[in-house]
Scaffold this active site. Sequence first.
Site, PDB file in Angstrom:
ATOM      1  N   VAL A   1      31.706  37.821 -39.337  1.00  0.00           N
ATOM      2  CA  VAL A   1      32.465  37.055 -39.898  1.00  0.00           C
ATOM      3  C   VAL A   1      33.742  38.035 -39.861  1.00  0.00           C
ATOM      4  O   VAL A   1      34.875  37.668 -39.964  1.00  0.00           O
ATOM      5  CB  VAL A   1      32.894  36.109 -40.663  1.00  0.00           C
ATOM      6  CG1 VAL A   1      33.412  35.011 -41.336  1.00  0.00           C
ATOM      7  CG2 VAL A   1      31.508  34.611 -40.346  1.00  0.00           C
TER       8      VAL A   1
ATOM      9  N   ARG B   1      19.271  31.511 -35.969  1.00  0.00           N
ATOM     10  CA  ARG B   1      19.125  30.958 -37.171  1.00  0.00           C
ATOM     11  C   ARG B   1      19.729  30.090 -38.252  1.00  0.00           C
ATOM     12  O   ARG B   1      20.722  29.237 -37.540  1.00  0.00           O
ATOM     13  CB  ARG B   1      19.041  32.281 -38.071  1.00  0.00           C
ATOM     14  CG  ARG B   1      19.530  31.902 -39.407  1.00  0.00           C
ATOM     15  CD  ARG B   1      19.682  33.635 -40.899  1.00  0.00           C
ATOM     16  NE  ARG B   1      18.666  34.734 -40.237  1.00  0.00           N
ATOM     17  CZ  ARG B   1      19.293  36.022 -40.673  1.00  0.00           C
ATOM     18  NH1 ARG B   1      21.050  36.068 -40.952  1.00  0.00           N
ATOM     19  NH2 ARG B   1      18.683  36.748 -39.990  1.00  0.00           N
TER      20      ARG B   1
ATOM     21  N   TYR C   1      15.243  46.001 -46.378  1.00  0.00           N
ATOM     22  CA  TYR C   1      15.751  44.512 -46.933  1.00  0.00           C
ATOM     23  C   TYR C   1      15.258  43.134 -47.239  1.00  0.00           C
ATOM     24  O   TYR C   1      14.692  42.980 -47.867  1.00  0.00           O
ATOM     25  CB  TYR C   1      17.582  44.398 -46.297  1.00  0.00           C
ATOM     26  CG  TYR C   1      18.534  43.011 -46.264  1.00  0.00           C
ATOM     27  CD1 TYR C   1      19.219  43.468 -47.939  1.00  0.00           C
ATOM     28  CD2 TYR C   1      18.328  41.983 -46.322  1.00  0.00           C
ATOM     29  CE1 TYR C   1      19.982  41.888 -48.087  1.00  0.00           C
ATOM     30  CE2 TYR C   1      19.181  40.761 -46.606  1.00  0.00           C
ATOM     31  CZ  TYR C   1      19.379  40.971 -47.688  1.00  0.00           C
ATOM     32  OH  TYR C   1      19.896  39.408 -48.151  1.00  0.00           O
TER      33      TYR C   1
HETATM   34  P1  NAD Z   1      27.866  42.083 -52.048  1.00  0.00           P
HETATM   35  O1  NAD Z   1      27.182  43.423 -51.291  1.00  0.00           O
HETATM   36  O2  NAD Z   1      28.584  41.729 -51.446  1.00  0.00           O
HETATM   37  O3  NAD Z   1      27.100  41.392 -53.425  1.00  0.00           O
HETATM   38  C1  NAD Z   1      26.293  42.792 -54.075  1.00  0.00           C
HETATM   39  C2  NAD Z   1      26.979  43.136 -54.895  1.00  0.00           C
HETATM   40  O4  NAD Z   1      25.533  43.783 -55.772  1.00  0.00           O
HETATM   41  C3  NAD Z   1      27.579  44.608 -54.987  1.00  0.00           C
HETATM   42  O5  NAD Z   1      29.182  44.066 -56.051  1.00  0.00           O
HETATM   43  C4  NAD Z   1      26.847  45.868 -54.743  1.00  0.00           C
HETATM   44  O6  NAD Z   1      28.222  46.850 -55.739  1.00  0.00           O
HETATM   45  C5  NAD Z   1      26.106  45.043 -56.400  1.00  0.00           C
HETATM   46  N1  NAD Z   1      24.738  46.363 -56.426  1.00  0.00           N
HETATM   47  C6  NAD Z   1      24.185  46.600 -55.812  1.00  0.00           C
HETATM   48  N2  NAD Z   1      23.129  47.605 -55.834  1.00  0.00           N
HETATM   49  C7  NAD Z   1      23.469  47.247 -57.047  1.00  0.00           C
HETATM   50  C8  NAD Z   1      22.334  47.816 -58.158  1.00  0.00           C
HETATM   51  N3  NAD Z   1      21.403  49.042 -57.450  1.00  0.00           N
HETATM   52  N4  NAD Z   1      22.929  48.011 -59.613  1.00  0.00           N
HETATM   53  C9  NAD Z   1      23.773  46.903 -60.134  1.00  0.00           C
HETATM   54  N5  NAD Z   1      24.946  46.236 -58.776  1.00  0.00           N
HETATM   55  C10 NAD Z   1      24.962  46.866 -57.367  1.00  0.00           C
HETATM   56  O7  NAD Z   1      26.683  41.205 -51.381  1.00  0.00           O
HETATM   57  P2  NAD Z   1      27.133  39.017 -51.017  1.00  0.00           P
HETATM   58  O8  NAD Z   1      27.362  38.928 -49.995  1.00  0.00           O
HETATM   59  O9  NAD Z   1      27.749  38.923 -52.597  1.00  0.00           O
HETATM   60  O10 NAD Z   1      25.657  39.108 -51.603  1.00  0.00           O
HETATM   61  C11 NAD Z   1      24.849  38.861 -52.706  1.00  0.00           C
HETATM   62  C12 NAD Z   1      24.052  39.277 -53.154  1.00  0.00           C
HETATM   63  O11 NAD Z   1      23.372  36.949 -52.245  1.00  0.00           O
HETATM   64  C13 NAD Z   1      22.641  39.942 -52.238  1.00  0.00           C
HETATM   65  O12 NAD Z   1      21.241  40.215 -53.507  1.00  0.00           O
HETATM   66  C14 NAD Z   1      22.110  39.240 -51.335  1.00  0.00           C
HETATM   67  O13 NAD Z   1      21.015  40.038 -50.470  1.00  0.00           O
HETATM   68  C15 NAD Z   1      22.646  37.789 -51.011  1.00  0.00           C
HETATM   69  N6  NAD Z   1      22.374  37.115 -49.726  1.00  0.00           N
HETATM   70  C16 NAD Z   1      23.720  36.883 -49.573  1.00  0.00           C
HETATM   71  C17 NAD Z   1      23.609  37.077 -48.314  1.00  0.00           C
HETATM   72  C18 NAD Z   1      25.226  36.297 -47.737  1.00  0.00           C
HETATM   73  O14 NAD Z   1      25.310  36.192 -46.576  1.00  0.00           O
HETATM   74  N7  NAD Z   1      26.035  36.830 -48.315  1.00  0.00           N
HETATM   75  C19 NAD Z   1      23.149  36.204 -47.686  1.00  0.00           C
HETATM   76  C20 NAD Z   1      21.474  36.119 -48.007  1.00  0.00           C
HETATM   77  C21 NAD Z   1      21.531  36.490 -49.636  1.00  0.00           C
HETATM   78  N1  UDP Z   2      27.030  41.033 -34.972  1.00  0.00           N
HETATM   79  C1  UDP Z   2      28.410  40.953 -34.044  1.00  0.00           C
HETATM   80  N2  UDP Z   2      29.374  41.687 -33.609  1.00  0.00           N
HETATM   81  C2  UDP Z   2      29.642  41.982 -35.361  1.00  0.00           C
HETATM   82  C3  UDP Z   2      28.986  42.460 -36.607  1.00  0.00           C
HETATM   83  C4  UDP Z   2      27.826  41.365 -36.476  1.00  0.00           C
HETATM   84  O1  UDP Z   2      28.476  40.372 -32.761  1.00  0.00           O
HETATM   85  O2  UDP Z   2      30.240  42.836 -35.143  1.00  0.00           O
HETATM   86  C5  UDP Z   2      26.341  40.134 -34.520  1.00  0.00           C
HETATM   87  C6  UDP Z   2      25.365  40.274 -34.997  1.00  0.00           C
HETATM   88  O3  UDP Z   2      24.106  41.320 -34.291  1.00  0.00           O
HETATM   89  C7  UDP Z   2      24.316  39.227 -35.744  1.00  0.00           C
HETATM   90  C8  UDP Z   2      25.436  38.781 -36.086  1.00  0.00           C
HETATM   91  O4  UDP Z   2      26.569  38.665 -35.337  1.00  0.00           O
HETATM   92  O5  UDP Z   2      23.498  38.747 -34.404  1.00  0.00           O
HETATM   93  C9  UDP Z   2      24.963  38.057 -37.267  1.00  0.00           C
HETATM   94  O6  UDP Z   2      25.219  39.351 -38.598  1.00  0.00           O
HETATM   95  P1  UDP Z   2      25.679  39.473 -39.440  1.00  0.00           P
HETATM   96  O7  UDP Z   2      25.076  40.767 -39.704  1.00  0.00           O
HETATM   97  O8  UDP Z   2      26.915  39.227 -39.854  1.00  0.00           O
HETATM   98  O9  UDP Z   2      24.354  38.886 -40.073  1.00  0.00           O
HETATM   99  P2  UDP Z   2      22.447  39.187 -40.613  1.00  0.00           P
HETATM  100  O10 UDP Z   2      22.321  39.639 -38.803  1.00  0.00           O
HETATM  101  O11 UDP Z   2      21.977  39.698 -41.020  1.00  0.00           O
HETATM  102  O12 UDP Z   2      22.224  37.504 -40.267  1.00  0.00           O
END
Ligand code: NAD
Ligand code: UDP
Length: 340
Positions: free
Chosen positions: A208, A298, A165
């Site tokens: 969350v 973070r 990732y």
């Molecule tokens: P999510 O998993 O809900 O959404 C991702 C979407 O992409 C899904 O609908 C999935 O089906 C689609 N997808 C995955 N692989 C695909 C492919 N090969 N072709 C077409 N569609 C595909 O996740 P999200 O939380 O909504 O995240 C959306 C974007 O934001 C992602 O790029 C993620 O890396 C980025 N992002 C999210 C967070 C967060 O906290 N939610 C943080 C950092 C970055």
């Molecule tokens: N985490 C946790 N319990 C859970 C899921 C996640 O304590 O049930 C912790 C995880 O180890 C990390 C933080 O929560 O330190 C955020 O995790 P998440 O997977 O939501 O996002 P990311 O690690 O990608 O920031």
Amino acid sequence: MTDQCRIISLYSAAAFDTRVYLMRILVTGGAGFIGSHLCERLLNEGNEVICLDNFFTGRKANIAHLLNNSRFELVRHDVTEPALFEVDQIYNFACPASPVHYQYNPVKTVKTSVMGAVNMLGLAKRVRARILQASTSEVYGDPLEHPQTEAYWGNVNPIGLRACYDEGKRVAETLMMDYHRQNGVDTRIVRIFNTYGERMLENDGRVVSNFVVQALKGEDLTIYGDGTQTRSFCYVSDLVDGIIRLMNADGDDIHLPVNLGNPGEFTMNELADEVGKATGKDIRVKYMPLPQDDPKQRRPDITRAKTLLNWEPKIALAEGLKRTVAYFEGVVGSTQKASS
Ligand code: NAD
Ligand code: UDP
């Protein structure tokens, strides 16, 4: 409205639809958590939206309420394959975001970020669309600088379980910058910090959704490690607002990455307490092993977003959690009814 925004007057012979739309916009990953909120907001602003998704982690249910809108189209497609659409803007959001999902098929995760970016940048170049890449705070890895500014290059383990990732997203950023410098593509990069809200998957493993669902079901909250690691949680409507501002902003260094997130910083122990308050439940926690390479801290420095976009988040964690809990009450309630 930017100069790049073409006014599209649609005259469909079939529908005799003569309304004037602002832009035609492609959202990859549009059926996912953030993508579905983005599609909804762009439609509400009067645009035409094409939602592209392979439904790996996205669901039709997330965009079911948009399907009757004549300005909305849903396309099942994988971003690792090329696609051609005549569009003005591309939001490239396709990629699983939860560690459980992106580690399920790590090779596919790399392909989605890298080949997805190549394909969408190729499209942007061909049709002269502006493109915004969803990047992530994970590009900072386990950060040694705190809070994280966009100038920090990060501390990523390139061979660990999170690398598919983190490194995939870093290459996507590289591609954005190189297509911009080499081919003049009009690019934007947003580094998204942990975002939460309605339509997160109940079982996607993020903290969350895990904590809220566990609290609502009366289960122990699973804290990984000793719970002193920190994250900063941004409510989804704030994030979407910042993303749209970035896409439509102009300026000399607008192609460089911009952090978007809420600078409020919480340990996982504190988050568990906040979830207790938001659900009104007496919570119990259980401590479990910390996953490999889990970042210890973070928090975004959002000075750049404030300066460039006049943006800062408005929804505090307590309020955002209340809304998220209301959503999951419906989800958990219907799952429990179905299984009884
Ligand atoms: P999510 O998993 O809900 O959404 C991702 C979407 O992409 C899904 O609908 C999935 O089906 C689609 N997808 C995955 N692989 C695909 C492919 N090969 N072709 C077409 N569609 C595909 O996740 P999200 O939380 O909504 O995240 C959306 C974007 O934001 C992602 O790029 C993620 O890396 C980025 N992002 C999210 C967070 C967060 O906290 N939610 C943080 C950092 C970055
Ligand atoms: N985490 C946790 N319990 C859970 C899921 C996640 O304590 O049930 C912790 C995880 O180890 C990390 C933080 O929560 O330190 C955020 O995790 P998440 O997977 O939501 O996002 P990311 O690690 O990608 O920031």
